[in-house]
Design a protein around this motif. Structure first.
Motif, mmCIF file in Angstrom:
data_model
loop_
_atom_site.group_PDB
_atom_site.id
_atom_site.type_symbol
_atom_site.label_atom_id
_atom_site.label_comp_id
_atom_site.label_asym_id
_atom_site.label_seq_id
_atom_site.Cartn_x
_atom_site.Cartn_y
_atom_site.Cartn_z
ATOM 1 N N ILE A 177 -17.119 115.758 25.327
ATOM 2 C CA ILE A 177 -18.224 114.963 24.772
ATOM 3 C C ILE A 177 -19.461 115.239 25.611
ATOM 4 O O ILE A 177 -19.451 115.032 26.835
ATOM 5 C CB ILE A 177 -17.907 113.453 24.780
ATOM 6 N N ALA A 178 -20.511 115.729 24.972
ATOM 7 C CA ALA A 178 -21.779 116.012 25.644
ATOM 8 C C ALA A 178 -22.885 115.188 24.992
ATOM 9 O O ALA A 178 -22.659 114.492 23.995
ATOM 10 C CB ALA A 178 -22.093 117.506 25.578
ATOM 11 N N MET A 179 -24.074 115.275 25.553
ATOM 12 C CA MET A 179 -25.167 114.402 25.142
ATOM 13 C C MET A 179 -26.219 115.123 24.296
ATOM 14 O O MET A 179 -26.561 116.277 24.566
ATOM 15 C CB MET A 179 -25.865 113.816 26.373
ATOM 16 N N GLU A 180 -26.726 114.437 23.308
ATOM 17 C CA GLU A 180 -27.909 114.926 22.611
ATOM 18 C C GLU A 180 -29.065 114.994 23.607
ATOM 19 O O GLU A 180 -29.213 114.114 24.456
ATOM 20 C CB GLU A 180 -28.264 114.004 21.447
ATOM 21 N N ALA A 227 -21.864 127.001 29.451
ATOM 22 C CA ALA A 227 -22.926 126.028 29.675
ATOM 23 C C ALA A 227 -23.716 125.784 28.400
ATOM 24 O O ALA A 227 -24.150 124.660 28.118
ATOM 25 C CB ALA A 227 -23.847 126.519 30.790
ATOM 26 N N LEU A 228 -23.894 126.825 27.607
ATOM 27 C CA LEU A 228 -24.621 126.693 26.349
ATOM 28 C C LEU A 228 -23.835 125.858 25.342
ATOM 29 O O LEU A 228 -24.424 125.129 24.528
ATOM 30 C CB LEU A 228 -24.897 128.084 25.778
ATOM 31 N N ALA A 229 -22.522 125.930 25.414
ATOM 32 C CA ALA A 229 -21.690 125.163 24.491
ATOM 33 C C ALA A 229 -21.886 123.663 24.642
ATOM 34 O O ALA A 229 -21.697 122.908 23.685
ATOM 35 C CB ALA A 229 -20.220 125.523 24.698
ATOM 36 N N ILE A 230 -22.264 123.211 25.836
ATOM 37 C CA ILE A 230 -22.488 121.781 26.065
ATOM 38 C C ILE A 230 -23.974 121.432 26.110
ATOM 39 O O ILE A 230 -24.352 120.313 26.476
ATOM 40 C CB ILE A 230 -21.772 121.311 27.353
ATOM 41 N N GLY A 263 -15.138 126.070 23.064
ATOM 42 C CA GLY A 263 -14.811 124.655 23.199
ATOM 43 C C GLY A 263 -14.958 123.843 21.938
ATOM 44 O O GLY A 263 -15.546 124.265 20.951
ATOM 45 N N GLU A 264 -14.410 122.650 22.018
ATOM 46 C CA GLU A 264 -14.547 121.649 20.959
ATOM 47 C C GLU A 264 -15.486 120.584 21.507
ATOM 48 O O GLU A 264 -15.059 119.635 22.158
ATOM 49 C CB GLU A 264 -13.190 121.055 20.621
ATOM 50 N N VAL A 265 -16.779 120.749 21.235
ATOM 51 C CA VAL A 265 -17.800 119.896 21.846
ATOM 52 C C VAL A 265 -18.428 119.004 20.790
ATOM 53 O O VAL A 265 -18.863 119.478 19.733
ATOM 54 C CB VAL A 265 -18.899 120.744 22.533
ATOM 55 N N THR A 266 -18.486 117.719 21.084
ATOM 56 C CA THR A 266 -19.140 116.746 20.215
ATOM 57 C C THR A 266 -20.321 116.152 20.967
ATOM 58 O O THR A 266 -20.183 115.767 22.139
ATOM 59 C CB THR A 266 -18.169 115.619 19.826
ATOM 60 N N PHE A 267 -21.462 116.070 20.306
ATOM 61 C CA PHE A 267 -22.658 115.501 20.929
ATOM 62 C C PHE A 267 -22.877 114.076 20.447
ATOM 63 O O PHE A 267 -22.760 113.785 19.247
ATOM 64 C CB PHE A 267 -23.886 116.357 20.606
ATOM 65 N N VAL A 268 -23.186 113.192 21.406
ATOM 66 C CA VAL A 268 -23.473 111.794 21.072
ATOM 67 C C VAL A 268 -24.854 111.430 21.621
ATOM 68 O O VAL A 268 -25.351 112.095 22.536
ATOM 69 C CB VAL A 268 -22.404 110.843 21.659
ATOM 70 N N ALA A 293 -16.992 105.139 21.117
ATOM 71 C CA ALA A 293 -16.349 105.527 19.856
ATOM 72 C C ALA A 293 -15.885 106.983 19.867
ATOM 73 O O ALA A 293 -14.928 107.343 19.175
ATOM 74 C CB ALA A 293 -17.319 105.301 18.697
ATOM 75 N N ALA A 294 -16.556 107.817 20.665
ATOM 76 C CA ALA A 294 -16.243 109.248 20.670
ATOM 77 C C ALA A 294 -15.113 109.625 21.615
ATOM 78 O O ALA A 294 -14.478 110.671 21.441
ATOM 79 C CB ALA A 294 -17.499 110.041 21.040
ATOM 80 N N VAL A 295 -14.873 108.809 22.625
ATOM 81 C CA VAL A 295 -13.891 109.170 23.660
ATOM 82 C C VAL A 295 -12.548 108.526 23.352
ATOM 83 O O VAL A 295 -12.427 107.308 23.257
ATOM 84 C CB VAL A 295 -14.382 108.742 25.062
#
Length: 417
Positions: A147-150, A160-163, A178-183, A193-195
């Motif tokens: 889980i990374a940040m908007e 690094a670009l993936a996150i 990776g499987e990266v979701t931005f919140v 909710a994402a974690v």
């Protein structure tokens, strides 16, 4: 507006050529990844740099928060030259005293809120490499989701670009690892909710520098720690830009009272000498085992000596308190200008974003550069200030005095103020 002081130094300029000639040569041989340089700098001393035409500038960007102690700091210079004359490189099949001592320093600042925890260090040459190391470490948990940040920025290498959330940076290189979701950054409920139990790590910056100097809201870091602990995920904090006293404490997340599982650092750590670090605490410190990661130059004795010198100067000169006080003073003085184009000053310590009422930041940067001040515009309406930690109040006063004229020169056609 005052023009940059001309203090020509033929020793540094005649052999290399003048500004226009050098910029032309740059375009002939350099890949077009950064565009044409606005200046060619040939030397520096303290918080000032000189271009190829002999014009002096007050550096309020510090190589994007890198030159924590300014240019040619005698302690860093002495440490580097002494170490290089003694032992320059031995590979990571071996160790050196400087490497071990610097790792001990980093372990201590990362665990200051949890001194009972072990901490271990992997040295790199840059912030992107430090984040690549952390990314790989998360995979060793047996989980793959991150889980990374908007609004985030963590570097330009593939991991690094993936996150990193910016579409313009990501799109040309997809698919990314990776499987990266931005919140949304700072939104506790969105993070909660994402974690879940499938998430390997949450990665965030305590202050989003490239997004316009946006600090995490109060309580957000503590909430992130609570959420990741509940779900068995790692909390990974990127301190590449904010660490080493930039925000008034060794690490910007320390005042929140938390301890992260992974912390990445670089920039100010070597005062311009390339060095980065990925520090892991507690169980995360044992994720890497022999053969799971490596580097040729990371942790070399010269870079480590530079890092130790930076630590020593910050400690001996009381720069953490100085940075805190000077940053607050700068914010107050900029707001006291009462200029209609200035909306607010945000950030911590000497990482500050002057938020403008319209998209004149780039033009303001250009006007300030002409006047002898180096800044930058990470967003169309934000001017970023990241001066050396040794900058004086008087030097920042000269910037504040020049700012209104630069803002007027940069005003959009028809805008008032």
């Amino acid at each position: 507006m005052n023009q940059p002081e001309h203090t020509g130094n033929p020793e540094h300029t005649d052999k290399a050529g003048g500004q226009a000639e050098l910029i032309g040569r740059y375009g002939d041989v350099m890949m077009n990844t950064f565009g044409a340089p606005k200046r060619v700098f040939v030397r520096g001393e303290g918080v000032h740099v000189w271009d190829a035409d002999g014009r002096r500038y007050l550096d309020l960007l510090s190589g994007i928060a890198v030159n924590a102690l300014g240019q040619a700091h005698p302690a860093v210079l002495s440490a580097i030259t002494s170490q290089l004359s003694t032992l320059g490189h031995v590979s990571n099949f071996f160790a050196t005293p400087a490497q071990i001592a610097l790792a001990e320093k980093l372990a201590a600042i990362v665990t200051v809120n949890s001194p009972e925890l072990a901490a271990k260090v992997f040295f790199t040459n840059s912030g992107s490499e430090a984040n690549e190391a952390a990314f790989k470490a998360t995979r060793l948990t047996g989980r793959t989701k991150i889980i990374a940040m908007e609004g985030s920025f963590h570097g330009r290498t593939m991991g690094a670009l993936a996150i990193t959330s910016s579409e313009k940076y990501r799109k040309p290189f997809e698919p990314l690892p990776g499987e990266v979701t931005f919140v949304p950054y700072g939104d506790v409920e969105a993070l909660r909710a994402a974690v879940d139990e499938t998430v390997a790590a949450v990665v965030l910056e305590p202050v989003q520098g490239e997004n316009g100097v946006i600090p995490a809201p109060g309580g957000y870091l503590a909430a992130a720690r609570e959420i990741t602990t509940q779900q068995g995920a790692l909390l990974w904090i990127d301190e590449v830009q904010t660490g080493m006293g930039r925000c008034g404490s060794w690490l910007a997340h320390t005042p929140s009272g938390i301890t992260a599982d992974l912390v990445t650092m670089a920039k100010g750590l070597g005062n311009g000498f390339p060095i980065g670090a990925c520090i892991a605490t507690g169980p995360a410190a044992d994720l890497f085992t022999p053969g799971s990661h490596g580097t040729t130059f990371g942790g070399n004795p010269v870079a480590a000596a530079a890092g130790l010198a930076v630590f020593d100067v910050i400690e001996s000169e009381g720069l953490l308190e100085h940075v805190t006080q000077l940053g607050e003073r700068l914010a107050e003085q900029v707001m006291a200008l009462g200029h209609p184009a200035i909306k607010q000053v945000r950030g911590q310590g000497l990482l500050r974003g002057i938020v403008l009422s319209d998209a004149r930041a780039a033009a303001t940067h250009d006007a300030l550069l002409e006047a002898g001040f180096i800044t930058n515009a990470p967003r169309p309406d934000v001017l970023r200030i990241a001066p050396a930690l040794v900058t004086t109040a008087e030097q920042l006063d000269s910037f504040v005095a020049a700012l209104p004229t630069a803002l007027e020169a940069a005003a959009p056609r028809g805008a008032q103020g």
